[in-house]
Structure formats: structure tokens, C-alpha cells
Design an enzyme around this catalytic site. Structure first.
Site, PDB file in Angstrom:
ATOM      1  N   GLY A  35       0.662  -1.300   0.058  1.00 56.04           N
ATOM      2  CA  GLY A  35      -0.060   0.045  -0.020  1.00 56.04           C
ATOM      3  C   GLY A  35       0.780   1.261  -0.028  1.00 56.04           C
ATOM      4  O   GLY A  35       1.736   1.442  -0.545  1.00 56.04           O
ATOM      5  N   ILE A  36       0.361   2.189   0.862  1.00 53.98           N
ATOM      6  CA  ILE A  36       0.831   3.494   0.858  1.00 53.98           C
ATOM      7  C   ILE A  36       2.548   3.527   1.443  1.00 53.98           C
ATOM      8  O   ILE A  36       3.078   4.308   1.057  1.00 53.98           O
ATOM      9  CB  ILE A  36       0.003   4.332   1.846  1.00 53.98           C
ATOM     10  CG1 ILE A  36      -1.267   4.717   1.147  1.00 53.98           C
ATOM     11  CG2 ILE A  36       0.569   5.759   2.284  1.00 53.98           C
ATOM     12  CD1 ILE A  36      -2.361   5.048   2.227  1.00 53.98           C
ATOM     13  N   SER A 158      -5.798   9.808   9.438  1.00 55.44           N
ATOM     14  CA  SER A 158      -6.836   9.495   8.429  1.00 55.44           C
ATOM     15  C   SER A 158      -7.996  10.795   8.576  1.00 55.44           C
ATOM     16  O   SER A 158      -8.023  11.092   9.851  1.00 55.44           O
ATOM     17  CB  SER A 158      -7.339   8.250   8.765  1.00 55.44           C
ATOM     18  OG  SER A 158      -8.810   7.952   8.195  1.00 55.44           O
ATOM     19  N   TYR A 183     -11.015   2.208  15.550  1.00 53.86           N
ATOM     20  CA  TYR A 183      -9.977   2.610  14.252  1.00 53.86           C
ATOM     21  C   TYR A 183      -9.921   4.316  14.281  1.00 53.86           C
ATOM     22  O   TYR A 183      -8.787   4.686  14.088  1.00 53.86           O
ATOM     23  CB  TYR A 183     -10.574   2.168  12.785  1.00 53.86           C
ATOM     24  CG  TYR A 183      -9.674   2.494  11.876  1.00 53.86           C
ATOM     25  CD1 TYR A 183      -8.377   2.132  11.528  1.00 53.86           C
ATOM     26  CD2 TYR A 183     -10.166   3.580  10.704  1.00 53.86           C
ATOM     27  CE1 TYR A 183      -7.337   2.738  10.576  1.00 53.86           C
ATOM     28  CE2 TYR A 183      -9.282   4.154   9.866  1.00 53.86           C
ATOM     29  CZ  TYR A 183      -7.997   3.611   9.657  1.00 53.86           C
ATOM     30  OH  TYR A 183      -7.293   4.161   8.830  1.00 53.86           O
TER      31      TYR A 183
HETATM   32  N1  LIG Z   1      -5.981   2.962   2.497  1.00 49.18           N
HETATM   33  C1  LIG Z   1      -6.789   4.062   2.798  1.00 49.18           C
HETATM   34  O1  LIG Z   1      -7.865   4.417   2.316  1.00 49.18           O
HETATM   35  C2  LIG Z   1      -6.479   4.927   3.934  1.00 49.18           C
HETATM   36  C3  LIG Z   1      -7.014   5.945   4.231  1.00 49.18           C
HETATM   37  C4  LIG Z   1      -6.852   6.700   5.709  1.00 49.18           C
HETATM   38  C5  LIG Z   1      -5.498   6.183   6.437  1.00 49.18           C
HETATM   39  N2  LIG Z   1      -4.967   5.071   5.991  1.00 49.18           N
HETATM   40  C6  LIG Z   1      -3.627   4.574   6.920  1.00 49.18           C
HETATM   41  O2  LIG Z   1      -2.612   4.670   5.967  1.00 49.18           O
HETATM   42  C7  LIG Z   1      -1.857   3.639   6.636  1.00 49.18           C
HETATM   43  C8  LIG Z   1      -1.216   2.668   5.443  1.00 49.18           C
HETATM   44  O3  LIG Z   1      -2.112   1.868   5.017  1.00 49.18           O
HETATM   45  P1  LIG Z   1      -2.469   1.098   3.556  1.00 49.18           P
HETATM   46  O4  LIG Z   1      -3.910   1.705   3.496  1.00 49.18           O
HETATM   47  O5  LIG Z   1      -1.194   1.523   2.711  1.00 49.18           O
HETATM   48  O6  LIG Z   1      -2.842  -0.293   4.168  1.00 49.18           O
HETATM   49  P2  LIG Z   1      -1.842  -1.644   4.020  1.00 49.18           P
HETATM   50  O7  LIG Z   1      -1.914  -2.038   2.523  1.00 49.18           O
HETATM   51  O8  LIG Z   1      -2.782  -2.800   4.656  1.00 49.18           O
HETATM   52  O9  LIG Z   1      -0.718  -1.239   4.578  1.00 49.18           O
HETATM   53  C9  LIG Z   1      -0.440  -1.431   6.040  1.00 49.18           C
HETATM   54  C10 LIG Z   1       0.899  -1.876   6.499  1.00 49.18           C
HETATM   55  O10 LIG Z   1       0.995  -1.783   7.862  1.00 49.18           O
HETATM   56  C11 LIG Z   1       1.628  -3.222   8.165  1.00 49.18           C
HETATM   57  N3  LIG Z   1       1.235  -3.562   9.462  1.00 49.18           N
HETATM   58  C12 LIG Z   1       0.041  -4.024  10.087  1.00 49.18           C
HETATM   59  N4  LIG Z   1       0.194  -4.269  11.397  1.00 49.18           N
HETATM   60  C13 LIG Z   1       1.562  -4.289  11.401  1.00 49.18           C
HETATM   61  C14 LIG Z   1       2.284  -4.618  12.585  1.00 49.18           C
HETATM   62  N5  LIG Z   1       1.653  -4.994  13.712  1.00 49.18           N
HETATM   63  N6  LIG Z   1       3.376  -4.408  12.612  1.00 49.18           N
HETATM   64  C15 LIG Z   1       4.221  -3.781  11.762  1.00 49.18           C
HETATM   65  N7  LIG Z   1       3.729  -3.498  10.529  1.00 49.18           N
HETATM   66  C16 LIG Z   1       2.028  -3.875  10.490  1.00 49.18           C
HETATM   67  C17 LIG Z   1       0.980  -4.145   7.211  1.00 49.18           C
HETATM   68  O11 LIG Z   1       1.833  -5.221   7.154  1.00 49.18           O
HETATM   69  P3  LIG Z   1       1.242  -6.635   6.586  1.00 49.18           P
HETATM   70  O12 LIG Z   1       1.220  -6.586   5.010  1.00 49.18           O
HETATM   71  O13 LIG Z   1       2.177  -7.757   7.249  1.00 49.18           O
HETATM   72  O14 LIG Z   1      -0.052  -6.787   7.076  1.00 49.18           O
HETATM   73  C18 LIG Z   1       1.233  -3.279   5.693  1.00 49.18           C
HETATM   74  O15 LIG Z   1       2.549  -3.333   5.497  1.00 49.18           O
HETATM   75  C19 LIG Z   1      -2.332   3.021   7.598  1.00 49.18           C
HETATM   76  O16 LIG Z   1      -1.964   3.758   8.924  1.00 49.18           O
HETATM   77  C20 LIG Z   1      -3.881   3.637   7.330  1.00 49.18           C
HETATM   78  O17 LIG Z   1      -4.529   3.614   8.872  1.00 49.18           O
HETATM   79  C21 LIG Z   1      -5.502   4.507   4.838  1.00 49.18           C
END
Ligand SMILES: NC(=O)c1ccc[n+]([C@@H]2O[C@H](COP(=O)([O-])OP(=O)(O)OC[C@H]3O[C@@H](n4cnc5c(N)ncnc54)[C@H](OP(=O)(O)O)[C@@H]3O)[C@@H](O)[C@H]2O)c1
Length: 316
Positions: A35-36, A158, A183
């Protein structure tokens, strides 16, 4: 014209191709295997930064490093294991840090709306991973950050945080658990944390800059839970469909993080969000009209509680 509109004019037109040379910068990106976080790590590396991908799974982290090196030949990257759901792992990461400094820490890793569970240390998982793990990691890396000439911490919140009811008595699911509420509360905690860190750095006369960002709705594994998901097949299929229709491509979601990480004169304490409708899409802008940014009383209480729960005391 509102302050936000003025800010929107100031930053409009920014795109990752305007990222200045990052050579010589040592960056850590948590949750960088998907992801991000992955796009952030890749674009920082493309501009010459040495990027440490801090991931909880060796396999997924290794795959990400390989993919990144294929996409950016010559990238200076390495994998380090970090599980934010386990304070022992967080301590091991910080204690095993072999370089003299950290120039940039991107607190990106997170889980969203997961079924109830507790971390190794007994914290509700969203509060524990998204906030407490991040709080502990930043505090334990603080001596390394303060060894850098221009240290920066970027914490991914977020815009969902705007809907949070920040009940201090139920932060750790002491009374009840509702996944979506937990969340957005954890994402509000990210914002309080980033702003309180800046206040403390300013009070101590430090050069450290702390910013928060919101990515906007972005395609990633965040709702499907990726490889570790405990959710059913139907949930994952429906969520994938929703992600395709309503969420924007991952590189767009990484823009606010890359902006906050690399714009040279961005003031500490900035909150960077996308400027589109409801701040869900668009170019990075600074959002200053946000009550949580100024709520130093709640941010202070959260900080004290986080120090108690994690046992991590900040050197500021
Ligand atoms: N996507 C959206 O629409 C959105 C909107 C608002 C905010 N955000 C924020 O953006 C950030 C990145 O999320 P994303 O959207 O890119 O989602 P994502 O693809 O699920 O990425 C999340 C990352 O965090 C890692 N992670 C989860 N639990 C962990 C732990 N216990 N220790 C270390 N790493 C861990 C995951 O590892 P694994 O691959 O091993 O699970 C993955 O690498 C998050 O903080 C999320 O809350 C996202």
C-alpha cells in the site's frame, strides 16, 4: 477565503516528480511492504534516500524489497523486522539500529477495522498497533532522530479521525469494542501524538519536525487485511469491489506522506490532507482548521497514558 483555501492555493500543483534529491537521507518507513508504505519507500529510494523497510513479516518484507529493487534499479534499501503489536519487537528494532542516526521516520503501518483482538502486550489491537506501537517506536528511536541534522517524523492518520469520539476511558476497549469507532479513535490518537511531539520538541528547543498526514481513500490492503486477514471470503470480495470503485490508486494516496516527508520548508506541526471533496481526494494541502490540532489538553493526557502503558519515556 478560508485559511484552508489559501493553503490549497499555496501547495497546488505539487506532485512526486517535484521531490528534491534525497541522497544522504536515512529513512525508516513502517509497514513498507504494501500500500501507501510501499509507494512511499519506493519514491524516497527513487530520489536517492537510503530506505529501511520496517515490516512485520520477513517473507512479505523480502518480496517488497525485491519488487522495489526491480522497479528502482540501484535503490538503497534494506529490510528490518518490526512488529508494532509486540513491544519486545519494537525495542529490538530500536536497540538493533546500527546507524548513527535516523533522518526521517514515517509512521505508516496500521490496521483498520479489524475484529477484536489484543496485542502481545494486551492492548486492543488498533489502539495498540496504530498508536501505542508507533508511540513506543518513535520514543525509542528519538536519540537517533536527534542525532540527525534535520530530523522529521511523519505519522499517517486519517480524515476518519474527524468522526472519532475520543473516550479516554475506553481507549483500550475497557468497556466495549466497535471496530470502526476504535479505528477512527486510533487515527485521532495519531494526530494528537504528532502535534504533541511537535509541541514538546519546540519547548525543548529542538530542530525536530513532526507532521501528520491523511492519505484519503486509497486502494491498499488496509480494509481487506492482506495476507493476515481473519475475515471471511465474502467480506474480502465485497471490500475489493468497493476499493476498485470508490478508492483511488495507491500512488495518489501516498502523495500526502511524500509531501510531508520531503518538502524542505514545511513547518513542524503541519497536518497534510488531500484537498478534494471532504479531503478524500486531490493534491496535498495543509489543514489548519482542525480542533484536534490545538487540543493540547487531550494530547497531553494521551501522551502521559501512552508512556505509562508502553513504559517508553521520551528524551524530551
Ligand atoms: N487506504 C486508505 O484508504 C487509508 C485511509 C486513511 C488512512 N490510511 C492509513 O494509511 C496507513 C497505511 O495503510 P495502507 O492503506 O497502505 O494499508 P496496507 O496496504 O494494509 O498497509 C498497512 C501496512 O501496515 C503493516 N502492519 C500492520 N500491522 C502491523 C504491525 N503489527 N507491525 C508492523 N506493521 C504492521 C502491514 O503489514 P502486513 O502486510 O504484514 O499486514 C502493511 O505493510 C495506515 O496507517 C492506514 O490507517 C489508509
Amino acid at each position: 477565503m478560508t485559511r484552508d483555501c489559501r493553503a490549497s492555493r499555496r501547495t497546488s500543483g505539487w506532485a512526486p516528480d517535484r521531490i528534491p534529491d534525497q541522497s544522504g537521507r536515512l529513512a525508516v518507513v513502517t509497514g513498507a511492504n504494501s500500500g501507501i508504505g510501499y509507494v512511499t519507500a519506493r519514491e524516497l529510494a527513487r530520489r536517492g534516500a537510503h530506505v529501511v523497510l520496517a515490516c512485520r513479516s520477513h517473507e512479505r518484507g523480502r518480496d517488497a524489497v525485491e519488487r522495489l529493487r526491480a522497479e528502482v534499479p540501484g535503490a538503497r534499501t534494506e529490510l528490518r523486522l518490526l512488529d508494532l503489536a509486540d513491544l519486545k519487537s519494537v525495542r529490538a528494532f530500536a536497540e538493533g539500529w546500527s546507524q548513527d542516526r535516523v533522518d526521517l521516520l514515517v509512521n505508516n503501518a496500521g490496521v483498520a477495522m479489524v475484529p477484536f483482538s489484543r496485542t502481545t502486550d494486551g492492548f486492543e489491537s488498533q489502539f495498540g498497533v496504530n498508536h501505542l506501537g508507533t508511540f513506543a517506536l518513535t520514543g525509542l528511536l528519538m536519540p537517533r532522530l536527534l542525532a540527525a541534522a534535520h530530523p522529521r517524523v511523519v505519522t499517517v492518520s486519517s480524515e476518519g479521525q474527524r468522526f472519532a469520539r475520543f473516550d479516554m476511558a475506553n481507549l483500550n476497549a475497557e468497556h466495549r469494542y466497535r471496530a470502526a469507532f476504535a479505528y477512527v479513535r486510533s487515527k485521532r490518537a495519531n494526530l494528537y501524538f504528532a502535534m504533541e511531539l511537535q509541541r514538546r520538541a519546540d519547548a525543548a528547543g529542538l530542530r525536530l519536525r513532526s507532521m501528520a498526514v491523511a492519505p484519503g481513500l486509497t486502494r491498499s490492503n488496509v480494509l481487506t487485511g492482506g495476507a493476515n486477514s481473519a475475515r471471511g471470503r465474502a467480506y474480502r470480495l465485497l471490500t475489493r469491489l468497493l476499493l476498485r470503485i470508490a478508492f483511488r490508486p495507491t500512488p495518489d494516496g501516498a502523495r500526502t506522506t511524500l509531501y510531508a516527508s520531503t518538502v524542505p520548508d514545511l513547518p513542524g506541526g503541519s497536518y497534510v490532507v488531500p484537498d478534494g471533496l471532504l479531503q478524500l481526494r486531490g493534491e496535498p494541502v495543509l489543514r489548519s482548521r482542525e480542533r484536534a490540532i490545538r487540543d493540547s489538553v487531550t494530547a497531553h493526557r494521551l501522551w502521559v497514558l501512552s508512556e505509562q502503558l508502553t513504559g517508553v519515556r521520551y528524551a524530551l
